[in-house]
Design an enzyme around this catalytic site. Structure first.
Site: not given
Length: 150
Positions: A8, A65, A67, A98, A134
């Site tokens: 964005d 975006c 954050t 992992h 894992h």
């Protein structure tokens, strides 16, 4: 590798450098936008990338975006997606090794383009370890996803 990319307006500052790095390293890009720095809604760009990766049309997805939080939440609603929000190379390495993450999210307002490229490089150059512990954990995540997907 084929890499799907979407962002964005908050992640737009990272787009050019990341795509330039990917192309210089021989990756094919599926660009879901945005193509100009204007206000848009992050689910409209993160979800198509996730759908592309989930369908096997791309090997990995990279989304951004402001954050990285909102766009990663949206992407993780798509079945089969394990999108990690990353802000350092250690986490980029760990989530591939992992968690076998198939997507990564970045924050255009929280990290700079240079660090973003380093994170992308680490993510793409790290393989899943395949360790039983894992895989067992990933299988549990998949079971949760199936339980709640209708």
């Amino acid at each position: 590798m084929k890499i799907a990319f979407g962002c964005d307006h908050g992640g737009f500052v990272l787009k050019a450098e990341i795509i330039d790095y990917l192309k210089k390293n021989g990756h094919e890009i599926i660009d879901f936008g945005i193509d100009e720095n204007k206000s848009v809604d992050y689910p409209d760009y993160g979800v198509p990338v996730a759908e592309c990766v989930s369908a096997g049309e791309a090997d990995f997805g990279i989304i951004a975006c402001g954050t990285g939080i909102g766009i990663s939440i949206a992407a993780n609603k798509v079945p089969g997606i394990r999108c990690a929000l990353l802000s350092d190379t250690f986490s980029a390495h760990a989530t591939r090794e992992h968690n076998d993450a198939n997507m990564m999210a970045l924050g255009g307002r929280t990290i700079g383009p240079g660090l973003a490229v380093d994170i992308v490089a680490t993510f793409l150059n790290t393989s899943f370890s395949g360790d039983a512990r894992h895989q067992r954990r990933i299988d549990k995540i998949t079971a949760i996803e199936k339980k709640y997907s209708k």
